[in-house]
Design a protein around this motif. Structure first.
Motif, mmCIF file in Angstrom:
data_model
loop_
_atom_site.group_PDB
_atom_site.id
_atom_site.type_symbol
_atom_site.label_atom_id
_atom_site.label_comp_id
_atom_site.label_asym_id
_atom_site.label_seq_id
_atom_site.Cartn_x
_atom_site.Cartn_y
_atom_site.Cartn_z
ATOM 1 N N MET A 1 8.855 -1.930 11.502
ATOM 2 C CA MET A 1 7.448 -1.992 11.109
ATOM 3 C C MET A 1 6.912 -0.603 10.776
ATOM 4 N N GLY A 2 7.361 0.366 11.625
ATOM 5 C CA GLY A 2 6.911 1.730 11.390
ATOM 6 C C GLY A 2 7.425 2.289 10.084
ATOM 7 N N ASP A 3 8.685 1.927 9.733
ATOM 8 C CA ASP A 3 9.256 2.391 8.471
ATOM 9 C C ASP A 3 8.494 1.825 7.278
ATOM 10 N N GLN A 4 8.093 0.540 7.379
ATOM 11 C CA GLN A 4 7.339 -0.075 6.292
ATOM 12 C C GLN A 4 5.992 0.613 6.103
ATOM 13 N N THR A 5 5.331 0.926 7.216
ATOM 14 C CA THR A 5 4.034 1.608 7.140
ATOM 15 C C THR A 5 4.165 2.982 6.502
ATOM 16 N N SER A 6 5.214 3.722 6.892
ATOM 17 C CA SER A 6 5.419 5.050 6.322
ATOM 18 C C SER A 6 5.759 4.968 4.843
ATOM 19 N N ASN A 7 6.531 3.930 4.448
ATOM 20 C CA ASN A 7 6.867 3.759 3.037
ATOM 21 C C ASN A 7 5.632 3.449 2.207
ATOM 22 N N VAL A 8 4.761 2.585 2.751
ATOM 23 C CA VAL A 8 3.514 2.247 2.050
ATOM 24 C C VAL A 8 2.628 3.474 1.908
ATOM 25 N N ALA A 9 2.560 4.279 2.986
ATOM 26 C CA ALA A 9 1.746 5.493 2.954
ATOM 27 C C ALA A 9 2.298 6.488 1.932
ATOM 28 N N ALA A 10 3.624 6.602 1.893
ATOM 29 C CA ALA A 10 4.240 7.522 0.929
ATOM 30 C C ALA A 10 4.007 7.056 -0.502
ATOM 31 N N LEU A 11 4.134 5.735 -0.733
ATOM 32 C CA LEU A 11 3.891 5.181 -2.065
ATOM 33 C C LEU A 11 2.443 5.377 -2.484
#
Length: 385
Positions: A1-11
């Motif tokens: 879940m944390g990886d998805q959040t960081s990916n969304v933030a980076a995008l």
């Protein structure tokens, strides 16, 4: 879940950085379409003054309602200095720039006139340096890149304008007779057309500089856009009444005249002023004008396909040079952006405030917090007992 959040933030971060680029590049396609439509309309005998007037009538009708509703709570109070700046903005772009450009386009053609837009970054850069909107430090590679890139785009424009070379047949067309006549007319009026186009570029550059200063005093972008369009409508209308005595010239139907006025009013006045204002506040006027060379490349392609204008080898070579110069300028501006972010972070860490009881402050995750630091070793022994 944390990886998805960081990916969304980076995008999301990447998209936010890409927004100014996408917005200005989209405008270049919009301007290219306007050049083609305007060329067709002017060649059919429409007055450039009347076209500019109708253009801003449409822009005012479209933009004003949005400005009235969406910015009713944030619109600053209108003052005389701000109003005079808006009047000057109306003179620089809707009146001087557009009428000079339309006249130059009428005397030459769409591809030649759009080639002169490549002078815009150079003129704007010089004015921005004069008015201290752009910093130049020859010891910094980013400043050298902006200067060199601007010069390269000018060289590319000159190659595209002065060197023709053999014709490259991308599209087969039967418009040879039409363009023989157009070419002869363009040659006869080339000098006058060139002078008028240069006047257009200087006026347009001045508009960007003044718009940058005006937005600092009047940051309501939609309202400022509506005011500029309204002033352009009034001033162009007055000029039209002076220079065009035939009232039949005002007649407009469901034809290329209506299409040119509507398209240029909505896309190239209303939307363009607003989008340019947003990007100018974020990146400055030089960044906005740096992408104008793309417009000539797009216009040349559309001109060859729609108007059957001949594409010469010089146009292709000039386009390649222009793109390389544009990339150099954008690289320098990107380095400017990174440098400003670094300066802001360093300034935030220089002097941290302290509270009245002399508790020092430290910055943790962007938030200043007070901490207790013992004054001497005795304090440790006291707390330990």
């Amino acid at each position: 879940m944390g990886d998805q959040t960081s990916n969304v933030a980076a995008l999301s971060k990447v998209m936010n950085k890409a927004k100014p680029y996408l917005a200005i590049i989209s405008l270049q396609f919009g301007f290219a379409g306007m050049y083609i439509l305007s060329t067709i309309t002017l060649k059919h005998g429409m007055s450039n003054f009347i076209l500019a007037t109708y253009r801003h009538v449409v822009a005012t009708i479209v933009i004003a309602p949005f400005a009235i509703v969406l910015e009713r709570k944030i619109r600053p109070k209108m003052t005389l200095p701000i109003f005079l700046r808006i009047v000057a903005l109306g003179i620089l772009e809707p009146v001087l720039d557009q009428n000079c450009y339309y006249m130059g386009m009428k005397l030459t053609n769409a591809t030649y006139s759009s080639a002169f837009v490549n002078m815009l970054p150079a003129v704007t850069f010089v004015l921005a340096v004069i008015f201290r909107l752009e910093k130049v430090d020859m010891k910094k590679i980013r400043s050298v890149a902006k200067i060199v890139g601007t010069l390269i785009t000018v060289v590319g424009a000159m190659v595209m304008t002065l060197y023709k070379g053999p014709i490259i047949n991308f599209f087969k067309s039967g418009g040879g007779t039409h363009h023989a006549t157009t070419g002869e007319s363009a040659e006869q009026h080339l000098v006058v057309g060139t002078i008028v186009l240069l006047g257009s570029i200087v006026s347009w550059s001045g508009f960007f500089i003044l718009q940058s200063f005006t937005l600092k005093k009047y940051p309501a972008k939609l309202s400022l856009t509506a005011w500029i369009c309204f002033m352009g409508m009034m001033q162009d209308g007055l000029l039209s009444l002076i220079f065009v005595r035939d009232f039949n010239a005002w007649k407009i139907g469901f034809d290329s005249r209506l299409l040119a006025a509507s398209y240029s009013g909505i896309v190239c006045s209303g939307m363009a002023y607003y989008v340019q204002g947003i990007v100018i506040q974020e990146r400055g006027p030089v960044f906005v004008t740096s992408f104008s060379p793309l417009c000539m490349i797009i216009t040349a392609a559309l001109g060859a396909f729609i108007l059957a204008e001949k594409v010469h080898l010089g146009s292709i070579l000039g386009a390649i040079i222009i793109v390389s110069g544009l990339y150099t300028v954008v690289w320098g501006k990107a380095k400017d952006g990174k440098q400003s972010e670094t300066d802001e972070k360093s300034n935030g860490l220089q002097e941290l405030p302290t509270t009245d009881n002399a508790r020092p402050m430290v910055t943790i995750d962007g938030t200043a917090k007070a901490v207790d630091i013992p004054a001497s070793n005795n304090s440790f022994s006291t707390r330990g007992t």
